[in-house]
Design an enzyme around this catalytic site. Structure first.
Site, PDB file in Angstrom:
ATOM      1  N   LYS A   1       0.834  -1.194   0.000  1.00  0.00           N
ATOM      2  CA  LYS A   1       0.000   0.000   0.000  1.00  0.00           C
ATOM      3  C   LYS A   1       0.872   1.249   0.000  1.00  0.00           C
ATOM      4  O   LYS A   1       1.997   1.234   0.492  1.00  0.00           O
ATOM      5  CB  LYS A   1      -0.908   0.000   1.231  1.00  0.00           C
ATOM      6  CG  LYS A   1      -1.903  -1.147   1.166  1.00  0.00           C
ATOM      7  CD  LYS A   1      -2.854  -1.160   2.342  1.00  0.00           C
ATOM      8  CE  LYS A   1      -3.861  -2.282   2.098  1.00  0.00           C
ATOM      9  NZ  LYS A   1      -4.770  -2.485   3.202  1.00  0.00           N
TER      10      LYS A   1
ATOM     11  N   HIS B   1      -3.774   1.799   5.051  1.00  0.00           N
ATOM     12  CA  HIS B   1      -3.228   3.072   4.583  1.00  0.00           C
ATOM     13  C   HIS B   1      -3.026   4.038   5.750  1.00  0.00           C
ATOM     14  O   HIS B   1      -2.079   4.821   5.762  1.00  0.00           O
ATOM     15  CB  HIS B   1      -4.154   3.690   3.530  1.00  0.00           C
ATOM     16  CG  HIS B   1      -4.098   2.980   2.206  1.00  0.00           C
ATOM     17  ND1 HIS B   1      -4.978   1.963   1.878  1.00  0.00           N
ATOM     18  CD2 HIS B   1      -3.265   3.130   1.138  1.00  0.00           C
ATOM     19  CE1 HIS B   1      -4.688   1.532   0.652  1.00  0.00           C
ATOM     20  NE2 HIS B   1      -3.656   2.218   0.188  1.00  0.00           N
TER      21      HIS B   1
ATOM     22  N   SER C   1      -7.491   3.703  -1.589  1.00  0.00           N
ATOM     23  CA  SER C   1      -7.587   3.515  -0.142  1.00  0.00           C
ATOM     24  C   SER C   1      -9.049   3.662   0.258  1.00  0.00           C
ATOM     25  O   SER C   1      -9.707   4.627  -0.140  1.00  0.00           O
ATOM     26  CB  SER C   1      -6.754   4.578   0.576  1.00  0.00           C
ATOM     27  OG  SER C   1      -7.194   4.736   1.909  1.00  0.00           O
TER      28      SER C   1
ATOM     29  N   GLY D   1     -10.138   4.310   3.232  1.00  0.00           N
ATOM     30  CA  GLY D   1     -10.258   5.421   4.162  1.00  0.00           C
ATOM     31  C   GLY D   1      -9.988   6.787   3.557  1.00  0.00           C
ATOM     32  O   GLY D   1     -10.657   7.768   3.886  1.00  0.00           O
TER      33      GLY D   1
END
Length: 123
Positions: free
Chosen positions: A25, A51, A92, A94
């Site tokens: 990531k 992340h 991601s 989030g």
């Protein structure tokens, strides 16, 4: 004086720090110093499960130098050094999807002899 110090601290922040191999990531982070122009940096490591882990670690490191930051988004990096290839993709949950085109330009500057590609597809 504060702006000069901030600019110096900012100039010492590497544009790109990623693992040398594997799929992991990454986050695209906008770094700011008091009175200094912002710059965007790429951070990607295999140890990060989320992340947010990457962003928190980056924010902590920058805070020690008096710099603040915000996450512009994330994705994944596939780094194949034996083929000199890097592929940037995904997003991601989030933070949303980073601008992979920006990330790719940063990677090209650090790895000029690599073939670097990106796609919005994939997770």
């Amino acid at each position: 004086a504060v702006a000069v110090m901030a600019a110096e601290a900012l100039s010492r922040v590497p544009d790109v720090q990623i693992d040398g191999d594997g799929v992991f990531k990454y986050v695209l982070v906008r770094v700011r110093g008091a009175g200094a122009p912002a710059k965007d940096v790429v951070r990607g490591y295999g140890w990060a499960e989320y992340h947010a882990d990457l962003f928190e670690r980056t924010a902590e490191e920058l805070a020690r130098h008096g710099l603040s930051c915000e996450c512009l988004g994330g994705g994944r990096v596939s780094h194949r050094p034996e083929e000199r290839k890097i592929h940037v993709y995904g997003y991601s949950v989030g933070f949303g999807r980073a601008d992979h085109a920006v990330t790719t330009e940063k990677l090209k500057a650090k790895y000029p002899d690599y073939e670097i590609t990106w796609a919005d597809e994939g997770y």
